[in-house]
Write an enzyme that holds these catalytic residues in place. Sequence first.
Site, PDB file in Angstrom:
ATOM      1  N   GLU A 137       0.792  -1.229   0.000  1.00  0.00           N
ATOM      2  CA  GLU A 137       0.000   0.000   0.000  1.00  0.00           C
ATOM      3  C   GLU A 137       0.830   1.287   0.000  1.00  0.00           C
ATOM      4  O   GLU A 137       1.031   1.926   1.034  1.00  0.00           O
ATOM      5  CB  GLU A 137      -0.963   0.005   1.198  1.00  0.00           C
ATOM      6  CG  GLU A 137      -1.916  -1.169   1.183  1.00  0.00           C
ATOM      7  CD  GLU A 137      -3.016  -1.067   2.227  1.00  0.00           C
ATOM      8  OE1 GLU A 137      -2.912  -0.203   3.111  1.00  0.00           O
ATOM      9  OE2 GLU A 137      -3.971  -1.843   2.140  1.00  0.00           O
TER      10      GLU A 137
ATOM     11  N   GLU B  41      -5.700  -8.571   0.645  1.00  0.00           N
ATOM     12  CA  GLU B  41      -6.400  -8.249   1.894  1.00  0.00           C
ATOM     13  C   GLU B  41      -7.850  -7.952   1.573  1.00  0.00           C
ATOM     14  O   GLU B  41      -8.145  -7.330   0.554  1.00  0.00           O
ATOM     15  CB  GLU B  41      -5.826  -6.996   2.588  1.00  0.00           C
ATOM     16  CG  GLU B  41      -4.472  -7.175   3.205  1.00  0.00           C
ATOM     17  CD  GLU B  41      -3.986  -5.905   3.914  1.00  0.00           C
ATOM     18  OE1 GLU B  41      -4.819  -5.070   4.336  1.00  0.00           O
ATOM     19  OE2 GLU B  41      -2.764  -5.757   4.027  1.00  0.00           O
TER      20      GLU B  41
HETATM   21  C1  GBH Z   1      -4.825  -2.156   5.350  1.00  0.00           C
HETATM   22  O1  GBH Z   1      -4.944  -0.837   4.934  1.00  0.00           O
HETATM   23  C2  GBH Z   1      -3.455  -2.424   5.896  1.00  0.00           C
HETATM   24  O2  GBH Z   1      -2.628  -3.030   4.934  1.00  0.00           O
HETATM   25  C3  GBH Z   1      -3.472  -3.251   7.149  1.00  0.00           C
HETATM   26  O3  GBH Z   1      -2.218  -3.195   7.748  1.00  0.00           O
HETATM   27  C4  GBH Z   1      -4.564  -2.748   8.057  1.00  0.00           C
HETATM   28  O4  GBH Z   1      -4.567  -3.356   9.314  1.00  0.00           O
HETATM   29  C5  GBH Z   1      -5.878  -3.006   7.375  1.00  0.00           C
HETATM   30  O5  GBH Z   1      -5.904  -2.386   6.144  1.00  0.00           O
HETATM   31  C6  GBH Z   1      -7.087  -2.498   8.147  1.00  0.00           C
HETATM   32  O6  GBH Z   1      -7.017  -1.127   8.285  1.00  0.00           O
HETATM   33  O7  GBH Z   1      -8.201   7.135   9.125  1.00  0.00           O
HETATM   34  O8  GBH Z   1      -9.588   7.994   7.335  1.00  0.00           O
HETATM   35  O9  GBH Z   1      -7.219   8.479   7.336  1.00  0.00           O
HETATM   36  C7  GBH Z   1      -6.195  -0.492   4.388  1.00  0.00           C
HETATM   37  C8  GBH Z   1      -6.193   0.897   3.829  1.00  0.00           C
HETATM   38  C9  GBH Z   1      -5.540   3.067   4.432  1.00  0.00           C
HETATM   39  C10 GBH Z   1      -7.433   2.125   5.440  1.00  0.00           C
HETATM   40  C11 GBH Z   1      -5.452   4.075   5.573  1.00  0.00           C
HETATM   41  C12 GBH Z   1      -7.365   3.142   6.549  1.00  0.00           C
HETATM   42  C13 GBH Z   1      -6.757   5.388   7.071  1.00  0.00           C
HETATM   43  C14 GBH Z   1      -8.021   6.127   6.786  1.00  0.00           C
HETATM   44  N1  GBH Z   1      -6.132   1.871   4.907  1.00  0.00           N
HETATM   45  N2  GBH Z   1      -6.775   4.336   6.053  1.00  0.00           N
HETATM   46  S1  GBH Z   1      -8.259   7.547   7.708  1.00  0.00           S
END
Ligand code: GBH
Length: 478
Positions: A196, A384
Site C-alpha cells: 500500500e 487483503e
Molecule cells: C490495510 O490498509 C493495511 O494493509 C493493514 O495493515 C490494516 O490493518 C488493514 O488495512 C485495516 O485497516 O483514518 O480515514 O485516514 C487499508 C487501507 C488506508 C485504510 C489508511 C485506513 C486510514 C483512513 N487503509 N486508512 S483515515
Amino acid sequence: MLKPTRRLFSKNLAALPAAAALPFVSNGQMAVPRARSFPADFRWGCATAAYQIEGAANEDGRGPSVWDTFSHTPGKTFHGETGDVADDSYHLYKEDVRLLKNLGATVYRMSLSWSRVFPDGIGKPNAKGLDYYKRVIDELKQNGIEPYVTLFHWDLPASLPHGWQSRETPKAFAEYAGYIARELSDQVHHFFTTNEFVCFTDLSYKVGQFAPGLKLGAAEVNQVRHHGILAHGMGVQAIRANARPGTQVGLAENATVFVPVIEEKAHVEAALKATREGNAPFLTAVLEGQYIDAYLNKEGVNAPKVEAGDMKMISSPLDFVGLNVYTPEYVRADDSAAGYTVLPRPASFPHMPSPWLFVGPEVIYWAVRNVSTLWKPKEIFITENGCSADDVVGTDGRINDTDRLMYLRNHLMHLQRAAAEGYPVKGYFLWSLLDNYEWADGYSKRFGIHYVDFQTLKRTPKLSAEWYKATIAANSVA
Ligand code: GBH
C-alpha cells in the site's frame, strides 16, 4: 417424479443467460450451476503484518522501526498504544499456524520486519532475526501452508536517514530484498515487495497520521511517492537477481477502486478512466512505466524528479498483482472536463466501526475487473479484504460476529463473479487471521476472525472463522 432427460438438461442450459459459462456440477439427477464455487485451484488464506502481530519489539537484536518511534511518541496513537507486545506472535507463532491449519488455509500472507533482519536498515544482518522467520516458515510448511511474504509493510528501520525522503532508502530496500531472496527463496516462492504505497507515503509524509508523522509540501510528497515505487521496482529486480528460478514476485496495493454507478458502457468506461487517473502516482505508474499526463499536469512544478532509467525499473514485469480491497468510490460518466465525477457519499452510507470502511461488496468485483481490463496482469490475488467489527464475547464464550460474516460473505459472492467470468484471480487472503495492532487506532479496532484477549493473549475463533472454514472446505461461498 419427472426424470430430467438430456434434452431437458440442454433446454435448461439454453435458457440460462450469457453467464452460462459458469462451471457446472451434477448432483446425480440434474446439472445445477455452481453459482458460488471458485476455480478448483483457488488458494485460500489469511493475511497479517509483522508490526501488527509480532511484539517482541526489543528481542534478539531487532532494531527500532519508525512505528516504534511513532507509537511511543505521546498523542500519535489511540491511548498511546504500541506494538511492543501486540499478539506476541514472536513467541506464539506455532499457535497461529494451528489456527490457519484448522481453517484449512493453504496459503498465508505474512510480512517481515526489515529491522529484525537488518537492525540499522543496511549493513550487517542479524542472524537471530532471520532465524525467527525461518522457524515460522518451517512451521507453515510442515502444516502444508505456503508462505507468501511481504517484504515491507510500513515498519521502516528508524536508522535510515530521512526515511522515504531519501533516494538511498530504495537502494537499502533492494539490498534487503536481495538478501531475503538468497536466504529464503528455497522455501518461499511468492514475494510481495511493498504494501500500500499511499499509506507509507501520503499518510506518513503528507497527512502525518502514520509514522513518521510528517506533513510535507506537495513537491516533497511526490518525491516520497516516487521513492516508494522506485523501491518496489528495485526490489523486484533484486529478488529476480538473487532468488531461485521460478520465484514469483508482485506487490500488494490498495488501489482506489472505482465502481460504475450503473453497469452500463458509459459508466463502466468512466470507472476505467478514473482508475487510471486516481492511481496515477502508484499502480498506474508501476504497470504502465510512466506518469500519465493527468497527474503531471495536476502536479505541475511539484511533479516528482525522475532520473534516467527510473520508470523502466519501476515497471519491471510482475508475476502477479495483489489487491487489498476494502471500500468503493462510486463514479458516473458525465460531460465534465474529466468525463466523470466521483460521487460524494451520502451521510447514511453504511460503514463498519472504522469510519473509513464503507460497505460496498461489489468493490471486490470491480477491483479485479478494472485492473484486469486496463493492465492485464497475469495473475491477481486479493491480498487483503476484511473488516473491523465491535466484537463482544458472549456469556457462553462465543463471539457471534454476524456483521463481519455478512461483510465477508457478500464480498466473496462478488469475487466469485469475477472468477466465474474468467478474470485471473487466483487466491484470497482474509484480513485478518487475528485481532491485532491496528496502527494509529491501536487495539481499538478488531479485524480478526480470531478474537484476541490482549491481556492474556488467548485466541478464540469467532463465528466468522467457523464460516471461513466451511467456505474453504466447500471452495464455495458458505
Ligand atoms: C490495510 O490498509 C493495511 O494493509 C493493514 O495493515 C490494516 O490493518 C488493514 O488495512 C485495516 O485497516 O483514518 O480515514 O485516514 C487499508 C487501507 C488506508 C485504510 C489508511 C485506513 C486510514 C483512513 N487503509 N486508512 S483515515
